[in-house]
Design an enzyme around this catalytic site. Sequence first.
Site, PDB file in Angstrom:
ATOM      1  N   TYR A 150       0.941  -1.448   0.510  1.00  0.00           N
ATOM      2  CA  TYR A 150       0.247  -0.159   0.164  1.00  0.00           C
ATOM      3  C   TYR A 150       0.933   1.342  -0.278  1.00  0.00           C
ATOM      4  CZ  TYR A 150      -3.506   3.508   1.396  1.00  0.00           C
ATOM      5  OH  TYR A 150      -4.438   3.990   1.454  1.00  0.00           O
ATOM      6  N   LYS A 154       1.550   4.314  -2.565  1.00  0.00           N
ATOM      7  CA  LYS A 154       0.772   5.467  -2.441  1.00  0.00           C
ATOM      8  C   LYS A 154       1.306   6.168  -2.742  1.00  0.00           C
ATOM      9  CE  LYS A 154      -3.813   4.483  -1.278  1.00  0.00           C
ATOM     10  NZ  LYS A 154      -4.854   4.662  -1.958  1.00  0.00           N
TER      11      LYS A 154
HETATM   12  N1  LIG Z   1      -9.699   5.922   5.046  1.00  0.00           N
HETATM   13  C1  LIG Z   1      -8.384   5.514   5.212  1.00  0.00           C
HETATM   14  O1  LIG Z   1      -7.737   5.694   6.540  1.00  0.00           O
HETATM   15  C2  LIG Z   1      -7.332   6.033   4.086  1.00  0.00           C
HETATM   16  C3  LIG Z   1      -6.482   6.581   4.785  1.00  0.00           C
HETATM   17  C4  LIG Z   1      -5.733   7.538   3.035  1.00  0.00           C
HETATM   18  C5  LIG Z   1      -5.972   7.185   2.451  1.00  0.00           C
HETATM   19  N2  LIG Z   1      -7.127   5.891   2.398  1.00  0.00           N
HETATM   20  C6  LIG Z   1      -7.737   6.123   0.444  1.00  0.00           C
HETATM   21  O2  LIG Z   1      -9.103   6.238   0.492  1.00  0.00           O
HETATM   22  C7  LIG Z   1      -9.376   5.982  -0.621  1.00  0.00           C
HETATM   23  C8  LIG Z   1     -10.738   5.957  -0.280  1.00  0.00           C
HETATM   24  O3  LIG Z   1     -11.158   5.063   0.384  1.00  0.00           O
HETATM   25  P1  LIG Z   1     -12.196   4.455   1.669  1.00  0.00           P
HETATM   26  O4  LIG Z   1     -10.883   4.991   3.003  1.00  0.00           O
HETATM   27  O5  LIG Z   1     -13.118   5.685   1.713  1.00  0.00           O
HETATM   28  O6  LIG Z   1     -12.205   3.360   1.385  1.00  0.00           O
HETATM   29  P2  LIG Z   1     -13.803   2.169   1.888  1.00  0.00           P
HETATM   30  O7  LIG Z   1     -13.443   0.790   1.499  1.00  0.00           O
HETATM   31  O8  LIG Z   1     -14.418   2.967   1.864  1.00  0.00           O
HETATM   32  O9  LIG Z   1     -14.056   3.116  -0.313  1.00  0.00           O
HETATM   33  C9  LIG Z   1     -12.911   2.186  -1.069  1.00  0.00           C
HETATM   34  C10 LIG Z   1     -13.675   2.263  -2.600  1.00  0.00           C
HETATM   35  O10 LIG Z   1     -13.529   1.177  -3.165  1.00  0.00           O
HETATM   36  C11 LIG Z   1     -13.732   0.423  -3.998  1.00  0.00           C
HETATM   37  N3  LIG Z   1     -13.228  -0.313  -4.156  1.00  0.00           N
HETATM   38  C12 LIG Z   1     -12.257  -1.079  -4.092  1.00  0.00           C
HETATM   39  N4  LIG Z   1     -11.686  -1.966  -4.967  1.00  0.00           N
HETATM   40  C13 LIG Z   1     -12.780  -1.194  -6.550  1.00  0.00           C
HETATM   41  C14 LIG Z   1     -11.676  -1.898  -8.077  1.00  0.00           C
HETATM   42  N5  LIG Z   1     -11.019  -3.538  -7.756  1.00  0.00           N
HETATM   43  N6  LIG Z   1     -12.465  -1.256  -8.515  1.00  0.00           N
HETATM   44  C15 LIG Z   1     -13.453  -0.395  -8.210  1.00  0.00           C
HETATM   45  N7  LIG Z   1     -13.901  -0.519  -7.122  1.00  0.00           N
HETATM   46  C16 LIG Z   1     -13.272  -0.820  -5.966  1.00  0.00           C
HETATM   47  C17 LIG Z   1     -14.433   0.072  -2.653  1.00  0.00           C
HETATM   48  O11 LIG Z   1     -15.828  -0.813  -3.682  1.00  0.00           O
HETATM   49  C18 LIG Z   1     -15.119   1.387  -1.957  1.00  0.00           C
HETATM   50  O12 LIG Z   1     -16.236   1.682  -2.425  1.00  0.00           O
HETATM   51  C19 LIG Z   1      -8.505   4.725  -1.222  1.00  0.00           C
HETATM   52  O13 LIG Z   1      -8.022   5.090  -1.834  1.00  0.00           O
HETATM   53  C20 LIG Z   1      -7.638   4.464   0.113  1.00  0.00           C
HETATM   54  O14 LIG Z   1      -6.891   3.839   0.076  1.00  0.00           O
HETATM   55  C21 LIG Z   1      -7.962   6.043   2.924  1.00  0.00           C
END
Ligand SMILES: NC(=O)c1ccc[n+]([C@@H]2O[C@H](COP(=O)([O-])OP(=O)(O)OC[C@H]3O[C@@H](n4cnc5c(N)ncnc54)[C@H](O)[C@@H]3O)[C@@H](O)[C@H]2O)c1
Length: 265
Positions: A150, A154
């Site tokens: 990851y 990123k």
């Molecule tokens: N939550 C955190 O603490 C955090 C921190 C830093 C970055 N992020 C990043 O934020 C972004 C959103 O994540 P989130 O926290 O809202 O999580 P989340 O799990 O709520 O949302 C992620 C969405 O991506 C979809 N997804 C996963 N694999 C997929 C694929 N192959 N094709 C299409 N859709 C797919 C899932 O179905 C889900 O709806 C991600 O890129 C994550 O890495 C999250």
Amino acid sequence: MSVAIVTGGASGMGLALIKSLVARGGYKGIVVADLQPPPDVSPIVSFFKSDVTSWENQTALFKFAWEKYGRLDLVVLNAGVADLDDMYADSEDGPQPLNLKTLAIDVNGPLYGIRQALWYMRRNPGGSSGKIVITSSSSGFYAYPINPQYCAAKHAIIGLVRSMGPFLKRENITVNAVCPGLVRTPLVPQAIRDAFPAEHFTPVETIIRAFHSFIYSDRSGECAEASAEQIYYRPQPDFLDEHMELLFSGSEELWTKAYENAKHD
Ligand SMILES: NC(=O)c1ccc[n+]([C@@H]2O[C@H](COP(=O)([O-])OP(=O)(O)OC[C@H]3O[C@@H](n4cnc5c(N)ncnc54)[C@H](O)[C@@H]3O)[C@@H](O)[C@H]2O)c1
């Protein structure tokens, strides 16, 4: 009226962003690209089931949005997952095949998305224009030993955005990255949420502000790290010396000439 595509828009930050775009107005269509459908938000929000790791799925997705609405103004490449394999695993049976799905979703997904978005944005009625925002992470700046794939993914997004941002701006297309700290979304299991004190989480509202700072501005090639209530626009590291400065800054003419010469080698 604008048209947007948001990958991973069925949940978490993607869904919160879509709600914020609907509330702000100015959109005639927002297409959610996800494996699962979003909850009902607004009649202008439609769902197109797609897996971001598939070039064919992304081709169908962008074609759908273009044929339905006739333009493309905003693409948010947000779908992401944490490590799906243990990089530290060991086996008496020799090295076991590595599952690279995390990289496929978190890196290939945005790469495919940029390739698609550029083709359509360059053909917008009225001329080339558009905004691309990718969700990276604060782990794009730091080591993250518990989630190394990851972390690598990123980091890759930050390099991509910083590299392409200045060139694309010449075509009236911007590309930036939002880099969230720890946010309470379904991506973060309850056990992890319980482990960290509340003050170390970043509210989803800060993330939305970071997205909007790119969607409603001309910034390009920038990375907004969102931590608690703050947003920090992170510059790349200082050049180590004049050698690095020559290689990576202000040397576009040199590089172009060098690559031109290389073609004749
Ligand atoms: N939550 C955190 O603490 C955090 C921190 C830093 C970055 N992020 C990043 O934020 C972004 C959103 O994540 P989130 O926290 O809202 O999580 P989340 O799990 O709520 O949302 C992620 C969405 O991506 C979809 N997804 C996963 N694999 C997929 C694929 N192959 N094709 C299409 N859709 C797919 C899932 O179905 C889900 O709806 C991600 O890129 C994550 O890495 C999250």
